[in-house]
Motif scaffolding. Sequence first.
Motif, short mmCIF file in Angstrom:
data_model
loop_
_atom_site.label_atom_id
_atom_site.label_comp_id
_atom_site.label_asym_id
_atom_site.label_seq_id
_atom_site.Cartn_x
_atom_site.Cartn_y
_atom_site.Cartn_z
N TYR A 87 0.78 -1.14 -0.14
CA TYR A 87 -0.13 -0.14 0.09
C TYR A 87 0.91 1.11 0.04
O TYR A 87 1.77 1.21 0.42
CB TYR A 87 -0.98 0.08 1.21
CG TYR A 87 -2.09 -0.77 1.27
CD1 TYR A 87 -3.17 -0.52 0.87
CD2 TYR A 87 -1.71 -2.31 1.77
CE1 TYR A 87 -4.34 -1.56 0.60
CE2 TYR A 87 -2.68 -3.07 1.51
CZ TYR A 87 -4.07 -2.56 1.33
OH TYR A 87 -5.19 -3.61 1.37
N ARG A 88 0.24 2.48 -0.64
CA ARG A 88 0.83 3.66 -0.32
C ARG A 88 0.19 4.25 1.05
O ARG A 88 -1.12 4.32 0.79
CB ARG A 88 0.51 4.45 -1.60
CG ARG A 88 1.10 5.92 -1.72
CD ARG A 88 1.29 6.56 -2.99
NE ARG A 88 -0.13 6.60 -3.63
CZ ARG A 88 -0.48 7.03 -4.85
NH1 ARG A 88 0.68 7.43 -5.51
NH2 ARG A 88 -1.58 7.34 -5.28
N VAL A 89 0.85 4.98 1.72
CA VAL A 89 0.38 5.55 2.81
C VAL A 89 0.44 7.05 2.55
O VAL A 89 1.18 7.62 2.14
CB VAL A 89 1.03 5.17 3.99
CG1 VAL A 89 0.37 5.89 5.32
CG2 VAL A 89 1.15 3.91 4.30
N LEU A 90 -0.77 7.87 2.56
CA LEU A 90 -0.91 9.25 2.61
C LEU A 90 -1.69 10.09 3.65
O LEU A 90 -2.47 9.34 4.64
CB LEU A 90 -1.83 9.57 1.35
CG LEU A 90 -1.28 8.86 -0.01
CD1 LEU A 90 -2.35 7.61 -0.05
CD2 LEU A 90 -1.92 9.96 -1.05
N GLN A 91 -1.11 11.07 3.67
CA GLN A 91 -1.58 11.91 5.11
C GLN A 91 -1.89 13.47 4.24
O GLN A 91 -1.21 14.05 3.49
CB GLN A 91 -0.84 12.14 6.08
CG GLN A 91 -1.27 12.98 7.31
CD GLN A 91 -0.26 12.87 8.43
OE1 GLN A 91 0.66 12.99 8.27
NE2 GLN A 91 -1.01 12.34 9.57
N ALA A 92 -3.10 13.94 4.43
CA ALA A 92 -3.59 15.09 3.89
C ALA A 92 -3.24 15.16 2.17
O ALA A 92 -2.88 16.11 1.69
CB ALA A 92 -2.71 16.56 4.50
N GLY A 93 -3.41 13.98 1.78
CA GLY A 93 -3.29 13.75 0.39
C GLY A 93 -1.84 13.65 -0.06
O GLY A 93 -1.59 13.63 -1.23
N ARG A 149 -8.75 0.70 -0.94
CA ARG A 149 -8.58 1.91 -0.28
C ARG A 149 -9.24 1.82 0.92
O ARG A 149 -10.11 1.29 1.66
CB ARG A 149 -9.28 2.98 -1.34
CG ARG A 149 -9.02 4.47 -0.69
CD ARG A 149 -9.92 5.50 -1.53
NE ARG A 149 -9.79 6.81 -0.99
CZ ARG A 149 -10.61 7.80 -1.59
NH1 ARG A 149 -11.59 7.49 -2.56
NH2 ARG A 149 -10.60 8.69 -1.02
N LEU A 150 -8.49 2.82 1.96
CA LEU A 150 -8.99 2.75 3.36
C LEU A 150 -8.61 4.01 3.73
O LEU A 150 -7.56 4.46 3.69
CB LEU A 150 -8.29 1.55 4.27
CG LEU A 150 -8.83 1.55 5.82
CD1 LEU A 150 -8.59 0.16 6.31
CD2 LEU A 150 -8.28 2.37 6.64
N SER A 151 -9.84 4.74 4.51
CA SER A 151 -9.26 6.16 4.91
C SER A 151 -10.09 6.21 6.48
O SER A 151 -11.04 5.57 6.65
CB SER A 151 -10.31 7.33 4.26
OG SER A 151 -10.27 8.37 4.90
N GLN A 152 -9.09 6.56 7.26
CA GLN A 152 -9.47 6.57 8.76
C GLN A 152 -9.02 7.71 9.29
O GLN A 152 -7.90 8.43 9.30
CB GLN A 152 -8.66 5.40 9.34
CG GLN A 152 -9.01 5.16 10.95
CD GLN A 152 -8.65 3.86 11.44
OE1 GLN A 152 -8.03 3.27 10.88
NE2 GLN A 152 -9.10 3.63 12.74
N LEU A 193 -5.20 9.18 8.04
CA LEU A 193 -4.39 8.41 7.29
C LEU A 193 -5.25 7.85 6.25
O LEU A 193 -6.25 7.58 6.56
CB LEU A 193 -3.40 7.25 7.96
CG LEU A 193 -2.53 7.75 8.95
CD1 LEU A 193 -1.61 6.69 9.47
CD2 LEU A 193 -1.43 8.92 8.01
N GLU A 194 -4.81 7.68 5.10
CA GLU A 194 -5.15 6.91 4.14
C GLU A 194 -4.56 5.79 3.23
O GLU A 194 -3.11 6.24 2.87
CB GLU A 194 -5.81 7.73 2.69
CG GLU A 194 -6.30 7.12 1.65
CD GLU A 194 -7.25 8.14 0.65
OE1 GLU A 194 -6.94 7.78 -0.40
OE2 GLU A 194 -7.81 8.78 1.01
N LEU A 195 -4.91 4.57 3.05
CA LEU A 195 -4.01 3.48 2.41
C LEU A 195 -4.68 3.28 1.03
O LEU A 195 -5.80 3.15 0.81
CB LEU A 195 -4.16 2.49 3.34
CG LEU A 195 -3.15 1.94 4.18
CD1 LEU A 195 -3.37 3.26 5.61
CD2 LEU A 195 -3.05 0.80 4.85
#
Length: 226
Positions: free
Chosen positions: A25-31, A207-210, A216-218
């Motif tokens: 997975y790619r891990v994102l924060q605030a896009g 995709r996962l958004s928490q 975070l988003e995966l």
Amino acid sequence: MLCLLFVATAPVSAADRPAPFTATYRVLQAGQTIGEATITLKAVGADVWEYSNQSRGTAGLAAAMGASSSETTRLRWRGAMPETVSYDYRMDAAIKSKHRHTDVDWKAQKVSVDDGKGPMNYPSAPGLVDRNLLPFALGLALRAGQKDITLPVAVKREVEQQHYRVTGEEDVSVPAGHFKALRLERVDTDRAYVAWYVPARYPVPVRLSQKGDGDLELQLQGYRQP
């Protein structure tokens, strides 16, 4: 919190179990991309499997602080669904580290959680999972055709009955591709948890958004089986 009679683990054939896999997975924060995560399912014994999530910071503050985390669940099968046997969490960064160990004694119907300050104990529940195993268990429930899902989740001081519901079908684009995915939301709390699944193809979300836990988003990058 809960006092339930012990229910023996139902036998399940190897054909009923998901095949071992590795998902990245790619891990994102605030896009913005801040890291990567690797989720692995494998058998480690005749009746025990391991589900792990290893992540590390690759950009921004997460990389500068050398942030990494490791979550490992030992599980057994109850029918076609997983049950936690033990769970280990560790987070390391330049300024602090955290760790937590959870054991489930299925004979004594007891959960023990220790984060370094002494164990906390409470009754277990059939079908119990931990927070690491939860997205996988939800994916298996969706694969079985469930659209309204309640799972007992071991948190720090109790078993928490968490409720999730399919709220629609959406087009989702992630590095692994473009999918028509089921949108699954947690509906018993204000803490937003939204995941998109393609259960016919993958037992884990694409995709996962928490929100509320780092926001975070995966996004799925790759998926392979041995």
